[in-house]
Design an enzyme around this catalytic site. Sequence first.
Site, PDB file in Angstrom:
ATOM      1  N   GLY A   1      37.526  31.668  44.443  1.00  0.00           N
ATOM      2  CA  GLY A   1      37.878  31.086  45.737  1.00  0.00           C
ATOM      3  C   GLY A   1      39.377  31.134  45.952  1.00  0.00           C
TER       4      GLY A   1
ATOM      5  N   LEU B   1      43.793  29.062  40.954  1.00  0.00           N
ATOM      6  CA  LEU B   1      44.720  30.181  40.787  1.00  0.00           C
ATOM      7  C   LEU B   1      46.176  29.735  40.965  1.00  0.00           C
ATOM      8  CD1 LEU B   1      42.720  32.996  42.591  1.00  0.00           C
ATOM      9  CD2 LEU B   1      43.293  32.924  40.153  1.00  0.00           C
TER      10      LEU B   1
ATOM     11  N   HIS C   1      36.911  22.143  46.921  1.00  0.00           N
ATOM     12  CA  HIS C   1      38.182  22.498  46.268  1.00  0.00           C
ATOM     13  C   HIS C   1      39.081  23.261  47.242  1.00  0.00           C
ATOM     14  CE1 HIS C   1      40.691  23.993  42.773  1.00  0.00           C
ATOM     15  NE2 HIS C   1      41.015  24.852  43.724  1.00  0.00           N
ATOM     16  N   GLU C   2      38.526  24.264  47.894  1.00  0.00           N
ATOM     17  CA  GLU C   2      39.333  25.080  48.820  1.00  0.00           C
ATOM     18  C   GLU C   2      39.735  24.296  50.054  1.00  0.00           C
ATOM     19  OE1 GLU C   2      40.555  27.617  47.626  1.00  0.00           O
ATOM     20  OE2 GLU C   2      39.167  27.908  45.968  1.00  0.00           O
TER      21      GLU C   2
HETATM   22  C1  QAP Z   1      38.350  27.073  42.839  1.00  0.00           C
HETATM   23  O1  QAP Z   1      39.270  28.612  41.367  1.00  0.00           O
HETATM   24  C2  QAP Z   1      37.177  26.522  42.103  1.00  0.00           C
HETATM   25  O2  QAP Z   1      43.659  29.042  35.650  1.00  0.00           O
HETATM   26  C3  QAP Z   1      38.585  28.528  42.575  1.00  0.00           C
HETATM   27  O3  QAP Z   1      44.158  31.438  34.579  1.00  0.00           O
HETATM   28  C4  QAP Z   1      37.300  26.082  40.790  1.00  0.00           C
HETATM   29  O4  QAP Z   1      39.002  30.811  41.268  1.00  0.00           O
HETATM   30  C5  QAP Z   1      35.978  26.421  42.707  1.00  0.00           C
HETATM   31  C6  QAP Z   1      41.498  31.062  37.752  1.00  0.00           C
HETATM   32  C7  QAP Z   1      36.201  25.564  40.136  1.00  0.00           C
HETATM   33  C8  QAP Z   1      34.891  25.893  42.038  1.00  0.00           C
HETATM   34  C9  QAP Z   1      34.996  25.475  40.763  1.00  0.00           C
HETATM   35  C10 QAP Z   1      42.154  29.973  37.223  1.00  0.00           C
HETATM   36  C11 QAP Z   1      41.758  32.310  37.212  1.00  0.00           C
HETATM   37  C12 QAP Z   1      40.577  30.972  38.887  1.00  0.00           C
HETATM   38  C13 QAP Z   1      43.026  30.115  36.172  1.00  0.00           C
HETATM   39  C14 QAP Z   1      39.482  29.825  40.777  1.00  0.00           C
HETATM   40  C15 QAP Z   1      43.285  31.357  35.620  1.00  0.00           C
HETATM   41  C16 QAP Z   1      42.643  32.460  36.148  1.00  0.00           C
HETATM   42  C17 QAP Z   1      40.322  29.833  39.580  1.00  0.00           C
HETATM   43 CO    CO Z   2      42.689  26.081  44.158  1.00  0.00          CO
END
Ligand code: QAP
Ligand code: CO
Length: 173
Positions: free
Chosen positions: A45, A96, A137-138
């Site tokens: 996301g 991210l 979250h978003e």
């Molecule tokens: C938000 O998060 C989310 O730390 C999206 O090193 C999170 O795509 C939605 C990511 C949990 C639902 C559940 C994070 C990639 C990606 C990091 C992400 C990293 C590499 C996070």
């Molecule tokens: Co985020």
Amino acid sequence: MKLQIITYPDKLLKAHSKKVVTFDDQLHTLLENMFETMIESNGIGLAAIQVSHPVRALILCIPDEEGNQLKENTLEIINPVIHNPQGATIYQEGCLSVPGFYEDIERFESLTLHYHDRHGNESTLEANELLAIAIQHEMDHLEGKLFIERLSYNRRKKFEKEYKRALKEKKYS
Ligand code: QAP
Ligand code: CO
């Protein structure tokens, strides 16, 4: 084109995103670039503010049963509004814009989302499980809010310590 993702503690992440009013090529290009950026960064996301565009647009691509993120399964969500949030669920979230850190966060378990697609057409979807969590979250990003702001005082303190150390070690840059 891959865009630069801004990371905590960049103050722009605290900005409130503005409603999208024109559903034009500029918006479509932004959405395309956000998709490329999200996939290349291994995300599921991404909100526009994370690539320095404070507009109420976000994309989500939940992996299928085989773990593949298909472009045709990508949701482009503009000016979203949550209706009928219900229940509670805890999931270990990441972001991210907060690389390398994951923590349990409580969210609503299910919700109905009203939003616009890239052409400005109204749409509705029912979400639960990971999709419902990702939407919440978003949507926090649209209000300038990060998941770390939902941590308890002590977990937030632990986060600040760990994150500052990681930044100094330049693990992520
Ligand atoms: C938000 O998060 C989310 O730390 C999206 O090193 C999170 O795509 C939605 C990511 C949990 C639902 C559940 C994070 C990639 C990606 C990091 C992400 C990293 C590499 C996070
Ligand atoms: Co985020």
